[in-house]
Design a protein around this motif. Structure first.
Motif, short mmCIF file in Angstrom:
data_model
loop_
_atom_site.label_atom_id
_atom_site.label_comp_id
_atom_site.label_asym_id
_atom_site.label_seq_id
_atom_site.Cartn_x
_atom_site.Cartn_y
_atom_site.Cartn_z
N ALA A 43 2.64 7.37 6.95
CA ALA A 43 3.74 7.47 5.99
C ALA A 43 3.33 8.32 4.78
O ALA A 43 2.35 8.00 4.10
CB ALA A 43 4.18 6.09 5.53
N ASN A 44 4.08 9.39 4.54
CA ASN A 44 3.81 10.28 3.40
C ASN A 44 4.88 10.12 2.33
O ASN A 44 5.94 9.53 2.56
CB ASN A 44 3.78 11.74 3.87
N SER A 45 4.60 10.69 1.18
CA SER A 45 5.57 10.66 0.09
C SER A 45 6.86 11.34 0.52
O SER A 45 6.84 12.41 1.13
CB SER A 45 4.99 11.38 -1.14
N GLY A 46 7.99 10.70 0.22
CA GLY A 46 9.29 11.29 0.53
C GLY A 46 9.81 11.00 1.92
O GLY A 46 10.89 11.47 2.28
N VAL A 47 9.07 10.22 2.71
CA VAL A 47 9.53 9.94 4.07
C VAL A 47 10.57 8.82 4.05
O VAL A 47 10.44 7.84 3.32
CB VAL A 47 8.35 9.56 4.99
N ILE A 71 5.97 1.41 -0.06
CA ILE A 71 6.13 1.57 -1.51
C ILE A 71 4.90 2.24 -2.11
O ILE A 71 5.01 3.15 -2.94
CB ILE A 71 6.39 0.20 -2.18
N GLN A 72 3.72 1.78 -1.68
CA GLN A 72 2.47 2.34 -2.20
C GLN A 72 2.33 3.82 -1.84
O GLN A 72 1.80 4.61 -2.62
CB GLN A 72 1.28 1.55 -1.65
N ASN A 73 2.79 4.20 -0.66
CA ASN A 73 2.70 5.60 -0.22
C ASN A 73 3.86 6.46 -0.74
O ASN A 73 4.01 7.60 -0.33
CB ASN A 73 2.67 5.66 1.31
N ARG A 74 4.70 5.89 -1.61
CA ARG A 74 5.80 6.60 -2.26
C ARG A 74 6.83 7.11 -1.25
O ARG A 74 7.34 8.24 -1.35
CB ARG A 74 5.28 7.75 -3.11
N ALA A 75 7.10 6.28 -0.24
CA ALA A 75 8.15 6.63 0.72
C ALA A 75 9.50 6.66 0.02
O ALA A 75 9.70 6.04 -1.03
CB ALA A 75 8.17 5.62 1.86
N ALA A 76 10.45 7.42 0.61
CA ALA A 76 11.77 7.54 -0.01
C ALA A 76 12.59 6.27 0.18
O ALA A 76 13.37 5.89 -0.70
CB ALA A 76 12.52 8.73 0.60
N GLY A 77 12.43 5.59 1.32
CA GLY A 77 13.21 4.39 1.58
C GLY A 77 13.02 3.91 3.01
O GLY A 77 12.24 4.49 3.79
N LEU A 78 13.77 2.88 3.36
CA LEU A 78 13.64 2.25 4.67
C LEU A 78 15.02 1.92 5.22
O LEU A 78 15.86 1.35 4.51
CB LEU A 78 12.81 0.97 4.56
#
Length: 528
Positions: A43-47, A71-78
């Motif tokens: 999981a990367n930022s913005g995913v 959340i820690q990896n700065r994902a966009a949402g789920l």
């Protein structure tokens, strides 16, 4: 694309936001379907992650851990498909998402992944193409600005072409300094006059609001009559100097500009304006020295003197420590305009407390006195100085006549503004006679004579004086006078008979017509 866009694009899929309401502006850069429950590995930022939680459907603690990792990896949402393998999400997951503004969306079990992935991936693809174009475009703009060696005026035009927008530059008070040829007039500005203020009735409030934010934002966005303005404030030593307006039907900011480009644009414009004004000051200083040498030779030739006045030019007397050289900018515009007179070989411009004198050294005599007036009128009417009042002297051959011509031409403009208040260009050839009439109007015997001739008329209905003036102006043509006054010819005939009776004069007699024209002119000029 952000989470709000995802909700709009997936409206047909009945996608709903169930947690992290405040995170709807999170940017979505990629979309992944979760197969392996170790998001820390992929999981990367913005995913934006889509899942059924199939592999952890019976382990709410593991579901919570996955959300924490996202959340820690700065994902966009789920996005979680609810109803197929899990009935709902636990309260700790909902609370965690709300605490971190992490958007969680629920997808009905009957909706296939392809139905939601297709529109979202298509949108991401379009944005990626657009971003690639924007990056290339920004590089082109930055290369151009870094190699900018043109005048400010030419550079503004070239930049406007590259950005497909209109550009104008105003000072801290909103006064117009430069504009592109493609300027679009709208609810902020309705004219292109040099040093003119915005036409928006609330412009002072806008300027105050923008000035208070100059240290907080790189630009402001406003919309005036459906035209989008990107407004870039320019300041030096914390002193507000300029506002650069980029005007378009689209959003120039989000399409092409980043912070570095904004800084580059405003720094280059400021630097080049200061440099250009320094060059202009040197140019006009050398021109002044050249004029002094020219005067010493006491030459003869074909000379013309112009005198100019303009209310908006008051700004040139209001310079402050950080203001620009408005006087040099005005002289530059005038020099460029009058260079269009091909018969002149040299121009000298002099500033006074009320106006400007312009000395033209001509290569040949203008054959017709009206020829120069018509040419000057055409030049100014199509310029940013079309509200400039201009008086034109007759051609003179000796420079020793310089002071007399200055005195006469100032009077010419004063008379022209009085006699023809709606006209801007006046010539001594047309108005020189009025100087003698003005001189006569100050003599008491003349005043007594005029009063005795017109006394009966001045004590009667003012409409009679208006009728007589129009009748004489139309060379004794009663029908044309009636048309101009919007009355019938019968009414004019009746009024003229009353005038004859009151004044005891014959309006068909040339001598009486001359006396009336003289007296009416003197009466009109008494206050000049």
């Amino acid at each position: 694309m952000n989470i709000s866009d995802v909700l709009k694009l997936s409206n047909d899929s009945n996608l709903k936001l169930i947690a992290g309401e405040k995170g709807k502006d999170r940017k979505v850069e990629t979309i992944e379907v979760m197969e392996v429950p170790q998001p820390e590995e992929w999981a990367n930022s913005g995913v934006l992650v889509i899942t059924t939680f199939y592999s952890v459907q019976n382990d709410s603690e593991e579901q919570l851990r996955i959300v924490k990792e996202l959340i820690q990896n700065r994902a966009a949402g789920l996005i979680v498909k609810i109803g197929k393998f899990i009935k709902d999400l636990s309260e700790p997951i909902i609370k965690l998402a709300n605490d971190h503004d992490f958007p969680i969306l629920s997808l009905p079990k009957e909706v296939a992944y392809i139905d939601i992935l297709s529109p979202l991936n298509a949108q991401l693809h379009m944005e990626n193409l657009k971003n690639q174009d924007s990056i290339k475009y920004l590089k082109d703009v930055q290369i151009y600005m870094n190699n900018w060696h043109e005048s400010v005026e030419n550079a503004v035009n070239e930049l406007a072409k590259k950005l497909l927008c209109s550009i104008y530059i105003e000072d801290e008070k909103g006064r117009l300094l430069y504009h592109s040829n493609s300027l679009v007039l709208d609810g902020w500005r309705d004219n292109t006059l040099l040093f003119s203020y915005p036409s928006n009735v609330q412009y002072e409030e806008f300027l105050k609001n923008w000035s208070e934010k100059v240290n907080l934002k790189n630009y402001f966005s406003e919309v005036f009559e459906q035209k989008k303005h990107m407004i870039i404030p320019v300041y030096r030593n914390q002193e507000q100097l300029l506002f650069i307006h980029l005007v378009s039907n689209r959003n120039v900011v989000t399409e092409y500009f980043d912070t570095n480009t904004i800084e580059l644009v405003k720094n280059r414009i400021l630097t080049n304006m200061i440099s250009e004004y320094a060059d202009l000051q040197r140019e006009f200083f050398l021109k002044e020295q050249e004029w002094q040498q020219f005067k010493k030779k006491n030459p003869t030739g074909q000379f013309i003197l112009l005198y100019l006045e303009r209310s908006l030019n008051e700004v040139i007397y209001q310079s402050t420590e950080y203001s620009f050289d408005y006087q040099s900018l005005l002289k530059k515009y005038l020099k460029d305009l009058l260079s269009k007179i091909t018969e002149q070989k040299d121009i000298y411009i002099f500033q006074t407390e009320k106006g400007l004198f312009i000395f033209l050294n001509m290569t040949k005599e203008m054959n017709e006195p009206m020829e120069l007036k018509n040419l000057v009128k055409e030049i100014f009417e199509q310029s940013q100085l079309r509200d400039m009042y201009v008086a034109i002297s007759p051609i003179f051959e000796k420079l020793t006549d310089w002071n007399d011509k200055k005195f006469n031409i100032v009077k010419t403009l004063k008379v022209g503004k009085k006699i023809y208040p709606n006209e801007y260009i006046h010539s001594y050839h047309e108005l020189g006679l009025y100087e003698f009439l003005i001189e006569l109007s100050s003599h008491q015997p003349v005043q007594i004579y005029v009063k005795s001739v017109l006394q009966g008329l001045s004590q009667s209905d003012p409409v009679l004086t208006e009728t007589l003036n129009m009748y004489l102006k139309e060379n004794g043509n009663a029908s044309r006078a009636a048309e101009k006054l919007f009355v019938t010819r019968r009414t004019i005939t009746y009024r003229l008979q009353r005038i004859k009776d009151i004044l005891g004069m014959d309006l068909d007699r040339a001598e009486d017509i001359f006396i009336l024209q003289f007296c009416l002119r003197i009466n009109h000029l008494e206050n000049i």
